[in-house]
Scaffold this active site. Structure first.
Site, short mmCIF file in Angstrom:
data_model
loop_
_atom_site.label_atom_id
_atom_site.label_comp_id
_atom_site.label_asym_id
_atom_site.label_seq_id
_atom_site.Cartn_x
_atom_site.Cartn_y
_atom_site.Cartn_z
N HIS A 93 0.39 14.68 -13.39
CA HIS A 93 1.31 14.90 -12.27
C HIS A 93 2.50 13.95 -12.33
CE1 HIS A 93 -1.07 11.67 -10.19
NE2 HIS A 93 0.11 11.39 -9.69
N ASP A 143 -5.96 16.08 -14.77
CA ASP A 143 -4.71 15.38 -14.45
C ASP A 143 -4.44 14.27 -15.48
OD1 ASP A 143 -2.46 14.49 -13.13
OD2 ASP A 143 -3.59 13.32 -11.64
N SER A 246 -0.32 5.80 -9.68
CA SER A 246 -0.74 6.95 -10.48
C SER A 246 -0.43 6.72 -11.95
CB SER A 246 -0.03 8.21 -10.01
OG SER A 246 -0.54 8.67 -8.80
#
Length: 291
Positions: A93, A143, A246
């Site tokens: 992402h 992801d 992230s």
């Protein structure tokens, strides 16, 4: 400390953020994370203490990568880890947020060799990306992605590749995670790299705790935890990952080997586990992608 996908986002919010994406990527921001990094279930519902919460200033982390964008001024996007002299491992992402018109935006850079995200180190551009072909944005599954640098990363005492551990990691394993992120929701990010220690928890416990806490915290549309794909860690309330983290590496601290990638979670440090992509689940894909 998260950078992008830690929580579910309403459609109206996504539309609004998409409208500002181009401007954000163009001009960047000196003290605030890039807008795209908030496009995540992990970070959209941050509270006033959103950050790598409860962490400490990190020491030497030679495999750590800062992903940033912006033409006039750099903006923090995500974290990542050097895994070869041409490959940076991060969350899919994070890559999606800077992928436009069939390619990565020109201003994307990866910085290595520094604990301050916007000072020092060496910047590298990227030639292309290899995102997992089965990445699913709506459920934040698979992801994981790889960025391929335009030139070889120069290794030194300050810059070294992370050692990947492809073994399945069960409950009770000690971990550490590092990253940069907001020190206050909607406010400035941490200039210094922060580190947090936590322990892997049982997958079934993680499934039930995330489901129960989502109800208590009134967080909607939370993905189902899939323990064969994700590692869950937990420290205590007041400790956890958040905005800007992230893509950052989760390390098995007793062996100094990477076992996960920061992916998503519930609101920062409010008693919920943090979710990481389980590297062992993607061993074949990673090895094929870096050949």
């Amino acid at each position: 400390m998260h950078a992008s996908f830690f929580w579910v986002i309403p459609e109206q919010t996504m539309s609004l953020k998409a409208g500002f994406l181009f401007v954000t990527l163009l001009i960047g921001s000196y003290a605030f994370p890039a807008q795209e990094q908030d496009m995540s279930i992990f970070f959209d519902h941050t509270d006033a203490q959103a950050r790598i919460v409860g962490g400490t200033i990190a020491g030497s982390v030679p495999y750590m990568v800062v992903l940033s964008s912006g033409v006039l001024v750099r903006s923090l996007l995500c974290g990542g880890s050097v895994i070869t002299d041409r490959h940076v491992l991060t969350a899919a992402h994070c890559i999606e947020a800077v992928f436009s018109g069939g390619s990565l935006i020109n201003s994307l850079r990866g910085t290595v060799g520094t604990n301050r995200w916007n000072t020092g180190g060496t910047l590298y551009s990227f030639a292309r990306n290899v995102s997992h072909p089965h990445y699913v944005r709506s459920t934040i599954k698979n992801d994981i992605g790889i960025l391929v640098t335009s030139t070889n990363v120069a290794f030194s005492n300050a810059v070294k590749p992370a050692v990947l551990n492809y073994d399945f990691v069960g409950a009770g394993i000690p971990t550490s995670v590092t990253g940069w992120g907001r020190t206050v929701a909607g406010g400035a990010i941490s200039q210094n790299l922060l580190q947090l220690s936590a322990v892997v928890i049982d997958g079934n416990r993680c499934v039930s705790e995330v489901r129960d806490l989502a109800v208590q915290l009134n967080v909607r549309n939370v993905p189902e935890v899939e323990p064969h794909l994700e590692i869950c860690t937990f420290h205590s309330t007041g400790h956890g990952t958040c905005n800007g983290d992230s893509g950052s590496p989760l390390m098995r601290s007793d062996r100094e080997q990477q076992i996960g990638v920061v992916s998503w979670g519930l609101p920062c440090a409010r008693g919920a586990p943090d979710m990481f992509v389980r590297i062992s689940a993607f061993a074949d894909w990673i090895q094929q992608s870096i050949r």
